[in-house]
Motif scaffolding. Structure first.
Motif, PDB file in Angstrom:
ATOM      1  N   VAL A 277     -13.650  47.979  -7.788  1.00 33.04           N
ATOM      2  CA  VAL A 277     -12.250  48.590  -7.590  1.00 33.04           C
ATOM      3  C   VAL A 277     -11.849  49.123  -9.147  1.00 33.04           C
ATOM      4  CG1 VAL A 277      -9.748  48.518  -6.958  1.00 33.04           C
ATOM      5  CG2 VAL A 277     -11.645  47.218  -5.709  1.00 33.04           C
ATOM      6  N   PHE A 278     -11.047  50.230  -9.397  1.00 30.02           N
ATOM      7  CA  PHE A 278     -10.765  50.689 -10.610  1.00 30.02           C
ATOM      8  C   PHE A 278      -9.252  50.916 -10.241  1.00 30.02           C
ATOM      9  CE2 PHE A 278     -14.919  52.314  -9.742  1.00 30.02           C
ATOM     10  CZ  PHE A 278     -15.626  52.015 -10.811  1.00 30.02           C
ATOM     11  N   VAL A 279      -8.773  50.462 -11.280  1.00 26.90           N
ATOM     12  CA  VAL A 279      -7.150  50.622 -11.596  1.00 26.90           C
ATOM     13  C   VAL A 279      -6.829  51.581 -12.757  1.00 26.90           C
ATOM     14  CG1 VAL A 279      -4.963  49.338 -12.078  1.00 26.90           C
ATOM     15  CG2 VAL A 279      -6.919  47.906 -11.092  1.00 26.90           C
ATOM     16  N   PHE A 280      -6.093  52.684 -12.328  1.00 25.93           N
ATOM     17  CA  PHE A 280      -5.700  53.477 -13.266  1.00 25.93           C
ATOM     18  C   PHE A 280      -4.256  53.471 -13.813  1.00 25.93           C
ATOM     19  CE2 PHE A 280      -9.080  55.429 -11.323  1.00 25.93           C
ATOM     20  CZ  PHE A 280      -9.706  56.371 -11.896  1.00 25.93           C
ATOM     21  N   LYS A 281      -4.093  53.988 -14.895  1.00 23.83           N
ATOM     22  CA  LYS A 281      -2.839  53.681 -15.606  1.00 23.83           C
ATOM     23  C   LYS A 281      -1.589  54.130 -15.067  1.00 23.83           C
ATOM     24  CE  LYS A 281      -2.520  57.256 -19.195  1.00 23.83           C
ATOM     25  NZ  LYS A 281      -2.628  57.539 -20.811  1.00 23.83           N
ATOM     26  N   ASP A 282      -1.716  55.144 -14.315  1.00 24.23           N
ATOM     27  CA  ASP A 282      -0.630  56.066 -13.467  1.00 24.23           C
ATOM     28  C   ASP A 282      -0.339  55.266 -12.100  1.00 24.23           C
ATOM     29  OD1 ASP A 282      -2.840  56.529 -11.707  1.00 24.23           O
ATOM     30  OD2 ASP A 282      -2.524  58.901 -12.269  1.00 24.23           O
ATOM     31  N   GLY A 283      -1.006  54.019 -11.781  1.00 21.60           N
ATOM     32  CA  GLY A 283      -0.711  53.341 -10.583  1.00 21.60           C
ATOM     33  C   GLY A 283      -1.456  53.450  -9.543  1.00 21.60           C
TER      34      GLY A 283
ATOM     35  N   GLN B 207      -4.704  46.690   0.651  1.00 26.32           N
ATOM     36  CA  GLN B 207      -3.382  46.738   1.386  1.00 26.32           C
ATOM     37  C   GLN B 207      -2.243  45.980   0.548  1.00 26.32           C
ATOM     38  OE1 GLN B 207      -2.679  47.756   4.518  1.00 26.32           O
ATOM     39  NE2 GLN B 207      -0.773  47.456   3.472  1.00 26.32           N
ATOM     40  N   LEU B 208      -2.709  44.883  -0.177  1.00 23.51           N
ATOM     41  CA  LEU B 208      -1.846  44.062  -0.991  1.00 23.51           C
ATOM     42  C   LEU B 208      -1.395  44.704  -1.927  1.00 23.51           C
ATOM     43  CD1 LEU B 208      -3.323  40.485  -0.840  1.00 23.51           C
ATOM     44  CD2 LEU B 208      -1.475  41.264   0.694  1.00 23.51           C
ATOM     45  N   ALA B 209      -2.255  45.608  -2.834  1.00 24.63           N
ATOM     46  CA  ALA B 209      -1.942  46.536  -3.683  1.00 24.63           C
ATOM     47  C   ALA B 209      -0.863  47.616  -3.189  1.00 24.63           C
ATOM     48  CB  ALA B 209      -3.221  47.229  -4.387  1.00 24.63           C
ATOM     49  N   GLU B 210      -1.045  48.252  -1.986  1.00 23.52           N
ATOM     50  CA  GLU B 210      -0.423  49.187  -1.515  1.00 23.52           C
ATOM     51  C   GLU B 210       1.132  48.635  -1.252  1.00 23.52           C
ATOM     52  OE1 GLU B 210      -1.038  51.120   2.548  1.00 23.52           O
ATOM     53  OE2 GLU B 210      -1.890  52.677   1.305  1.00 23.52           O
ATOM     54  N   ASP B 211       1.154  47.364  -0.586  1.00 23.05           N
ATOM     55  CA  ASP B 211       2.314  46.751  -0.382  1.00 23.05           C
ATOM     56  C   ASP B 211       3.292  46.642  -1.922  1.00 23.05           C
ATOM     57  OD1 ASP B 211       1.512  46.203   2.044  1.00 23.05           O
ATOM     58  OD2 ASP B 211       1.203  44.285   1.878  1.00 23.05           O
ATOM     59  N   ARG B 212       2.427  46.691  -2.917  1.00 21.26           N
ATOM     60  CA  ARG B 212       3.349  46.492  -4.136  1.00 21.26           C
ATOM     61  C   ARG B 212       3.723  47.927  -4.889  1.00 21.26           C
ATOM     62  NH1 ARG B 212       0.327  41.948  -7.715  1.00 21.26           N
ATOM     63  NH2 ARG B 212      -0.116  40.245  -6.343  1.00 21.26           N
ATOM     64  N   GLY B 213       3.447  48.891  -3.835  1.00 18.19           N
ATOM     65  CA  GLY B 213       3.659  50.051  -4.394  1.00 18.19           C
ATOM     66  C   GLY B 213       2.480  50.901  -5.081  1.00 18.19           C
ATOM     67  N   TYR B 214       1.426  50.347  -5.388  1.00 13.49           N
ATOM     68  CA  TYR B 214       0.030  51.412  -6.032  1.00 13.49           C
ATOM     69  C   TYR B 214      -0.230  52.254  -5.084  1.00 13.49           C
ATOM     70  CZ  TYR B 214      -0.119  47.610  -9.696  1.00 13.49           C
ATOM     71  OH  TYR B 214       0.054  47.073 -10.756  1.00 13.49           O
ATOM     72  N   THR B 215      -0.546  53.379  -5.483  1.00 14.89           N
ATOM     73  CA  THR B 215      -1.320  54.468  -4.543  1.00 14.89           C
ATOM     74  C   THR B 215      -2.582  53.923  -4.319  1.00 14.89           C
ATOM     75  OG1 THR B 215       0.247  56.078  -5.360  1.00 14.89           O
ATOM     76  CG2 THR B 215      -2.001  56.820  -4.434  1.00 14.89           C
ATOM     77  N   VAL B 216      -3.356  53.919  -3.217  1.00 16.54           N
ATOM     78  CA  VAL B 216      -4.715  53.376  -3.163  1.00 16.54           C
ATOM     79  C   VAL B 216      -5.500  54.741  -2.605  1.00 16.54           C
ATOM     80  CG1 VAL B 216      -6.172  52.363  -1.538  1.00 16.54           C
ATOM     81  CG2 VAL B 216      -4.242  50.860  -2.339  1.00 16.54           C
TER      82      VAL B 216
END
Length: 366
Positions: free
Chosen positions: A251-257, A278-287
């Protein structure tokens, strides 16, 4: 081979239970729980269900854990018709025993069975098999920090026949092994070796199936990684897109969310990965699930666009990636806070310390 009619009603199996007369004492179990490791000690019993083209699923039983007798001509030994799953049972503070998203494991095993020309075990039977082994070996589920009972359902072709066709006799088993914390000293970033010669699976192959052959094909590359001072190996496909590690997703995390994970027809669908997303999406991240090349990975880290990289899977849950190593380069990877934060949230749900908003838990001992 049979397929599942999702509209059909499945009658529960009637298991015969044969107790292990040489079962471990409570003191011996407690000794194992002091330092269980992973996959080195096993419980007293195992589940055994037969399948045949004529009789379907039959002879369900719980029996003493022990060697499996096979004819030398058994198809699995010659044509590798074999699949497996990995799932954990967790003891909650009140003593109850739960598992995590077993319906997804059942569905993945059915998909693996279709690809390997094996019969599909109905979801109800899959879950019932987990309940049956917990019913006799529930005291093997440890209660220590980050400990669990690792359940290994597996299926293989046992028909004694050397013709090249799908076997008409199959065996399904479940064995169980107490598992300790994957990282005894806390979660540590790992060094990843980039394999540019060896491939884990190819297009149209068995990459999406959880079958032993995929893991066998990764072992030489894993040995190469170890020789290079690395903990794991990452594979590429023919387009030089990132696939997965030997036994974990990336999994990669980008600085723009954005939180991005590779997608292809030769990557195993990770249940832990999808839960974390799913948990990341719940926090507002774009998956996003999309192809990501090794060049995008390296350039993204160099430019600062990628701010975190981690691996995930059933055993370790989440592992930060601290370095990407290849022929002629050794590149540090950025370490952020999201990976370990998601790991804490997911494990809190699994152990009953946090609300299960998605209904992922299933109690096995009730």
């Amino acid at each position: 081979m049979t397929t599942i009619d999702e509209t059909a009603t499945v009658t529960p199996l009637k298991f015969m239970v044969m107790k292990n007369l040489a079962a471990a004492t409570r003191a011996q179990v407690a000794e194992v729980h002091e330092n269980p490791g992973f996959g080195v000690a096993f419980t007293d019993h195992m589940v055994d269900i037969c399948w045949s083209a004529k009789g379907g699923w039959h002879r369900p039983r719980v029996q003493p854990y022990g060697p499996i007798a096979l004819d030398p001509a058994a198809s699995v030994l010659h044509y590798a018709q074999e699949i497996f799953e990995g799932i954990k049972a967790y003891r909650h503070e009140d003593g109850s025993i739960h598992t995590f998203r077993p319906d997804r494991n059942a569905a993945r095993m059915q998909a693996s069975a279709r690809r390997l020309a094996l019969p599909e075990l109905p979801t109800e039977y899959f879950i019932q098999s987990l309940r049956e082994i917990v019913a006799v070996d529930g005291h093997w589920v440890p209660s220590g920090a980050d400990q669990s009972l690792y359940l290994r359902p597996f299926m293989f072709a046992k028909e004694a026949f050397l013709g090249v066709r799908a076997a008409q006799k199959v065996a399904y088993y479940v064995i169980a092994s107490p598992a300790g914390a994957y990282f005894s000293g806390g979660v540590k970033p790992v060094r990843i070796w980039l394999s540019e010669y060896y491939a884990r699976a190819g297009r149209g192959g068995t990459g999406k199936a959880k079958t032993g052959g995929n893991y066998a094909s990764s072992l030489l590359a894993q040995s190469e990684a170890s020789a290079k001072g690395c903990d794991q190996v990452v594979f590429l496909n023919e387009e030089r897109n990132v696939e997965e590690l030997g036994g974990m997703n990336v999994v990669f995390v980008f600085k723009d969310g954005r939180v991005v994970t590779p997608e292809s027809d030769s990557i195993l669908e990770g249940i832990t990965r999808d839960s974390l997303l799913q948990l990341a999406e719940d926090r507002g991240y774009t998956v996003e699930k999309r192809p990501i090349s090794i060049d995008e990975w390296r350039e993204g880290v160099a430019s600062g666009e990628i701010v975190e990289v981690f691996a995930c899977g059933t055993a370790a849950v989440v592992t930060p990636i601290g370095a990407l190593v290849g022929e002629g380069f050794d590149e540090p990877q950025p370490l952020g806070e999201l990976a370990l934060s998601l790991r804490e949230e997911l494990t809190d749900i699994q152990y009953g310390r946090r609300e299960d908003k998605h209904g992922w838990l299933l109690r096995l001992d009730a």
